[in-house]
Design a protein around this motif. Structure first.
Motif, PDB file in Angstrom:
ATOM      1  N   THR A   1       0.461  -1.388   0.097  1.00  0.00           N
ATOM      2  CA  THR A   1      -0.091  -0.183  -0.080  1.00  0.00           C
ATOM      3  C   THR A   1       0.464   1.440  -0.023  1.00  0.00           C
ATOM      4  O   THR A   1       1.780   1.321   0.515  1.00  0.00           O
TER       5      THR A   1
ATOM      6  N   THR B   1       2.605  -1.622   5.080  1.00  0.00           N
ATOM      7  CA  THR B   1       2.358  -0.742   4.967  1.00  0.00           C
ATOM      8  C   THR B   1       4.018  -0.317   4.376  1.00  0.00           C
ATOM      9  O   THR B   1       5.166  -0.006   4.617  1.00  0.00           O
TER      10      THR B   1
ATOM     11  N   VAL C   1      -4.127   3.178   6.659  1.00  0.00           N
ATOM     12  CA  VAL C   1      -4.126   2.226   6.567  1.00  0.00           C
ATOM     13  C   VAL C   1      -5.057   1.219   7.591  1.00  0.00           C
ATOM     14  O   VAL C   1      -6.158   1.068   7.122  1.00  0.00           O
TER      15      VAL C   1
ATOM     16  N   VAL D   1      -5.714   4.989   0.556  1.00  0.00           N
ATOM     17  CA  VAL D   1      -4.937   4.210   0.112  1.00  0.00           C
ATOM     18  C   VAL D   1      -5.021   3.271  -0.921  1.00  0.00           C
ATOM     19  O   VAL D   1      -6.558   2.635  -0.953  1.00  0.00           O
TER      20      VAL D   1
ATOM     21  N   LEU E   1      -7.805   0.475  -1.800  1.00  0.00           N
ATOM     22  CA  LEU E   1      -8.086  -1.014  -1.075  1.00  0.00           C
ATOM     23  C   LEU E   1      -8.870  -1.181  -0.661  1.00  0.00           C
ATOM     24  O   LEU E   1      -9.306  -2.483   0.089  1.00  0.00           O
TER      25      LEU E   1
ATOM     26  N   GLU F   1      -8.703   2.355   6.931  1.00  0.00           N
ATOM     27  CA  GLU F   1      -9.813   1.290   5.747  1.00  0.00           C
ATOM     28  C   GLU F   1      -9.491  -0.515   6.249  1.00  0.00           C
ATOM     29  O   GLU F   1     -10.976  -0.618   6.631  1.00  0.00           O
TER      30      GLU F   1
END
Length: 278
Positions: free
Chosen positions: A59, A153, A173, A67, A133, A176
């Protein structure tokens, strides 16, 4: 090709009493890049149909805090091609070659990231766009799939100006994942151990995987903290496993070491040790 070490820290769901423990975790690396254009919803969908147990993905975070699923912090001309600017006269156009952190998602969506066949077995997803994402989460929910997602990440500790700020990155992140309702199917991996320390409290119970690229990142015997580990491994006798266990959130009883041998389209756990990163 360099040696990459992986240590899993944190909780995974326990197997039911009497169940035979799973010994092989078949991971589709970047969604199975050996079979489909990497990091695409089509690739992830094909991997699930194939029957993999885990989707491995990377990501990045855009300028407007979206993201996106991509391995590269800088848009790679070997994978993506410009089509047209998001608005006429956009001073940032062309977008290929720019850092994801400096582009909005609207700009990123204009690029064609499915135009090149990287190997003989790969099916090109023509006109593919870099997905968000949450789109993968929606796909997994729609299929009611139990597949796990091993999410990296891609915070660049060695060049922090080239990716979104660490705190912003991990919060985006984690947000999400929380909104998806699929946290039980997620693990988080990173070469930036400080990112793992920051995201751990935001995602209680989610397994954390500490990655390192050998001495380049460990910096054993060198003064001061490694920017990737956020600590001086020599303070732990040069023992990177001990350093991870003692400094990354997770119950000591749930610490597990997992090493992975990666192929072009999947990752197969072996005994604790090293894996090869391509």
């Amino acid at each position: 090709m360099s040696t990459c070490l992986a240590l899993m820290v944190g909780a995974l769901s326990a197997a039911p009493a009497g169940a035979v423990p799973r010994t092989v975790d078949l991971q589709a690396h970047r969604g199975g890049l050996g079979l489909q254009t990497e990091s695409t919803l089509e690739g992830f969908s094909a991997a699930m149909r194939l029957g993999v147990t885990t989707l491995e993905l990377d990501t990045q975070v855009t300028k407007d805090r979206k993201v996106v699923i991509t391995h590269d912090r800088k848009v790679d001309s070997k994978k993506c091609a410009d089509t047209k600017p998001v608005v006429p006269g956009d001073p940032q156009f062309p977008y290929v070659g720019r850092y994801v952190r400096d582009l909005t998602y609207a700009q990123i969506r204009t690029m064609n990231c499915g135009y090149e066949k990287v190997n003989a077995t790969q099916k090109v997803v023509e006109g593919a766009r870099m997905p968000e994402l949450h789109e993968l989460f929606e796909l997994v929910r729609a299929r009611r799939s139990p597949v796990r997602m091993n999410i990296e990440t891609k915070v660049e500790a060695g060049a922090p100006s080239e990716t979104a700020p660490r705190g912003e990155f991990v919060r985006a992140v984690a947000g999400e994942i929380t909104r998806s309702g699929l946290a039980r199917q997620v693990t988080i991996q990173s070469f930036d151990w400080t990112a793992l320390r920051e995201i751990g409290p935001l995602l209680p119970g989610v397994g954390l995987i500490a990655l390192t690229n050998g001495e380049q990142f460990l910096q054993t015997g060198k003064p001061g903290a490694s920017p990737w580990l956020g600590l001086d491994v020599d303070s732990f006798g040069g023992d990177w496993v001990r350093a991870a266990k003692e400094t990354i959130p997770g119950s000591p009883r749930s610490h597990r070491c997992r090493a992975t041998r990666r192929t072009a389209g999947s990752a197969i756990p072996t005994s604790c040790g090293s894996r090869r990163r391509r």
